[in-house]
Design an enzyme around this catalytic site. Structure first.
Site, PDB file in Angstrom:
ATOM      1  N   ARG A   1       2.472   7.325   1.648  1.00 48.13           N
ATOM      2  CA  ARG A   1       2.317   5.986   1.111  1.00 48.13           C
ATOM      3  C   ARG A   1       3.221   5.897  -0.154  1.00 48.13           C
ATOM      4  O   ARG A   1       3.733   6.886  -0.775  1.00 48.13           O
ATOM      5  CB  ARG A   1       0.949   6.027   0.331  1.00 48.13           C
ATOM      6  CG  ARG A   1       0.538   4.793  -0.519  1.00 48.13           C
ATOM      7  CD  ARG A   1       0.366   3.612   0.401  1.00 48.13           C
ATOM      8  NE  ARG A   1      -0.472   2.294  -0.179  1.00 48.13           N
ATOM      9  CZ  ARG A   1      -0.425   1.223   0.354  1.00 48.13           C
ATOM     10  NH1 ARG A   1       0.372   0.980   1.349  1.00 48.13           N
ATOM     11  NH2 ARG A   1      -1.116   0.300  -0.350  1.00 48.13           N
TER      12      ARG A   1
ATOM     13  N   THR B   1       2.522  -5.223   9.429  1.00 50.74           N
ATOM     14  CA  THR B   1       2.300  -3.842   9.281  1.00 50.74           C
ATOM     15  C   THR B   1       2.299  -3.325  10.828  1.00 50.74           C
ATOM     16  O   THR B   1       2.392  -4.261  11.698  1.00 50.74           O
ATOM     17  CB  THR B   1       0.866  -3.366   8.704  1.00 50.74           C
ATOM     18  OG1 THR B   1       1.221  -3.609   7.109  1.00 50.74           O
ATOM     19  CG2 THR B   1       0.686  -1.887   8.903  1.00 50.74           C
TER      20      THR B   1
ATOM     21  N   ASN C   1       4.352  -3.687   4.176  1.00 52.62           N
ATOM     22  CA  ASN C   1       3.663  -4.753   3.591  1.00 52.62           C
ATOM     23  C   ASN C   1       3.732  -6.092   4.204  1.00 52.62           C
ATOM     24  O   ASN C   1       3.525  -6.480   5.294  1.00 52.62           O
ATOM     25  CB  ASN C   1       3.655  -4.938   2.015  1.00 52.62           C
ATOM     26  CG  ASN C   1       2.321  -5.550   1.571  1.00 52.62           C
ATOM     27  OD1 ASN C   1       1.300  -5.523   2.030  1.00 52.62           O
ATOM     28  ND2 ASN C   1       2.503  -6.008  -0.047  1.00 52.62           N
TER      29      ASN C   1
ATOM     30  N   GLY D   1      -3.114  -5.758   9.269  1.00 50.00           N
ATOM     31  CA  GLY D   1      -3.728  -6.829   9.126  1.00 50.00           C
ATOM     32  C   GLY D   1      -4.369  -6.730   7.555  1.00 50.00           C
ATOM     33  O   GLY D   1      -5.421  -7.290   7.302  1.00 50.00           O
TER      34      GLY D   1
END
Ligand code: DON
Length: 583
Positions: free
Chosen positions: A118, A393, A413, A484
């Site tokens: 991340r 994404t 994003n 999503g």
């Protein structure tokens, strides 16, 4: 009559024409699967004794992944190649400038781990960059330009996967992506459509018009997109490993490019970026074992909470209107805890064990009334206008002949991220800072609220909804996930419910069945267009739910399944992703 309905079959939304389009798009599965289309009922069968399967959002990425398996690579090698090719052919969804999570299962020792790649907030970040002294968000600050971008994790993640788990050399794994970036590829309809939607961002962005537009306009389908600068960056990564990206000329260009666009990056932010291996969230649901993403993704915890609640009910089909009411109430409670408690556990304490405990679910379920929607009384917030941006994404799933598995959800994003390509790196940067909470009552792009647990802080990772997931039961193993935003969690929830409820695995049903979504706030149930009958809607409205049909179908689920009976593998791709105009 279908159990979906109180009226006409919602499945009618997947018309024969749509299914023909789906079949065309899905033809790249020929390695492992064939579809049998009979009228409107669809199924997928493993063919040729296939033992491996890959499902990704783009046929070029899927093909490249299979070629790596043919060259002796394992699922982890293929996962690196698929991620790298997606970075080239789907640059609007994920790439070297983004982050994500790889959920791994190694067959030899049954090790299961989540590779957390991340993005992190840069050291120089401050809330005042995004919110003015009156607490009002600075328009666009978390979404566009240098302030919006977190320190990318995908390049480090790919290197980590290759070095720790793969068998082949990184250069071999990146070669297909390098070739596609350098020689170019012809844009598909999806790319052309998304570029058109994002034309203003691409026109005004930094270096984006030069690379992605054709004389200042969104390019048509078939246009040859060459990305030589991205090819050079990939070559540096291939030759030098993570130092090829996080140190040296690429890192310098990233820092100066981001800062020229308003960012506050320092060389150390990149040099110190760390991949973190985390134990996944693991829980049982009606005899199946579910393994999913750990914090800083909310996916595993929220899925565990929701499914623990649902275990107390008979849920045979989440689209049955009576059962949908219970599913919505479970989602309401799961998402309420998401916004209250969840954040990066390296910075805040999150009561994960308590949240995923079955007895906690039992106490949360006690307030569910089978006939009436629970009013939202706990949250006092000032709603802002709903977000209008579109987002993207990518998810892919891989399983190899040995049974190694990868579920990966990667992102920059929203579509084309921050609209910022740093210098001559070819790297399109993310706008993942928007996934932090800017304060009470300030929703993000996905209208998610958050609390202190997800407040922005230097080096912290924003809370995610990306949920690569394994489901294991006596039938075999399913690897699923989807893009999503916040809807990822309800999509994966339905995937798990549909899988557990099937005696025979129907992957196409898992990826195509109609979807609805609830996330506690805003207090409404979003439904896909043309998917639920009037009777279905009335049944839920009569219980007090507010329903809102959104204008597009959502999700692009990619699933693979391997049978425990005969080891056969098959893949299923959501037709919404390509030709159905979905997100
Ligand atoms: O991490 C998250 O939850 C979001 N940044 C994911 C964005 C996303 O899935 C957009 N896709 N359509």
């Amino acid at each position: 009559m279908s159990r979906y309905t109180a009226g006409a079959a919602p499945r009618a939304s997947f018309s024969v024409t749509s299914l023909k389009k789906a079949r065309a798009w899905l033809s790249h599965w020929r390695h492992v699967a064939i579809f049998v289309f009979a009228s409107v009922s669809v199924s997928v069968h493993a063919a040729d004794g296939a033992r491996a399967a890959i499902a990704s959002a783009h046929p070029l990425a899927t093909e490249a992944g299979y070629r790596i398996l043919e060259q002796g690579g394992n699922a982890f090698d293929a996962a690196v190649t698929v991620a790298a090719v997606l970075a080239v052919v789907e640059p609007y969804s994920a790439g070297l400038g983004g982050g994500g999570f790889w959920l791994l299962h190694r067959a030899s020792d049954r090790k299961q781990v989540m590779v957390d790649a991340r993005e992190t907030a840069p050291a120089g970040v401050a809330l005042s960059m995004y919110v003015d002294p009156n607490g009002v968000p600075v328009p666009g600050a978390t979404l566009r330009g240098g302030k919006a971008a977190g320190i990318p994790g995908v390049p480090a993640g790919m290197v980590h996967l290759a070095q720790r788990y793969g068998k082949l050399r990184l250069a071999q794994l990146l070669a297909p992506a390098i070739a596609l970036a350098r020689n170019g590829f012809n844009l598909d309809s999806r790319f052309a459509r998304i570029a058109k939607v994002r034309e203003p961002l691409l026109r005004d962005g930094v270096n984006t018009a030069r690379i992605f537009l054709d004389n200042g306009a969104a390019p048509p389908q078939g246009w040859l997109l060459r990305q030589p600068e991205l090819a050079t960056t990939l070559e540096r990564l291939a030759a030098q490993g993570r130092d090829g990206f996080y140190r040296g000329p690429v890192a310098q260009a990233l820092v100066s490019g981001v800062n020229a666009a308003g960012g506050v990056w320092q060389a150390a932010d990149l040099a110190d970026y760390k991949i973190i291996e985390r134990p996944p969230v693991r829980f049982s649901y009606r005899g199946a074992t579910v393994v999913s993403a750990a914090l800083p993704s909310s996916g595993g915890v929220t899925l565990a909470q929701t499914l623990n609640i649902l275990e107390g009910y008979k849920i045979a089909d989440p689209r049955d209107p009576a059962e949908a009411h219970i599913v919505i109430e479970a989602l309401r409670r799961g998402f309420q805890d998401r916004l209250r408690y969840l954040g990066d556990t390296d910075f805040v304490q999150v009561p994960v064990a308590r949240l995923v405990d079955k007895s906690y679910a039992h106490s949360r379920a006690a307030s569910i009334n089978p006939n009436v929607a629970t009013p939202l009384d706990a949250l006092t917030i000032t709603p802002l206008a709903a977000a209008t941006e579109s987002y993207n994404t990518t998810h892919y799933s891989v399983i190899d002949a040995e049974g190694n598995r990868v579920g990966a959800t990667l992102s920059i994003n929203s579509w084309f991220g921050a609209g910022l390509i740093a210098g001559d790196t070819g790297v399109l940067l993310n706008n993942e800072i928007d996934d932090f909470s800017l304060g009470a009552g300030l929703p993000n792009l996905y209208r998610l609220l958050g609390g202190k647990a997800n407040a922005i802080a230097p080096h912290k990772r924003p809370l995610s909804s990306m949920s690569p997931t394994f489901v294991e039961d006596s039938k075999g193993v399913l690897v699923i996930g989807a893009p999503g935003g916040s809807r990822i969690i309800s999509m994966v929830l339905f995937g798990i419910l549909d899988y557990v409820n099937q005696d025979h695995v129907d992957l196409l049903r898992i990826v195509t069945a109609p979807r609805y979504h609830h996330q506690c706030w805003p207090d409404l149930v979003e439904i896909e267009p043309d998917s639920f009958s009037d009777g279905w809607r009335k049944s839920l409205e009569s219980k007090g739910h507010e329903l809102r049909q959104v204008n597009r179908k959502w999700g692009n689920m990619q699933a693979v399944f391997k049978s425990s009976v005969d080891g056969a593998a098959m893949a299923g791709s959501d037709p919404r992703g390509f030709d159905m105009g979905g997100y």
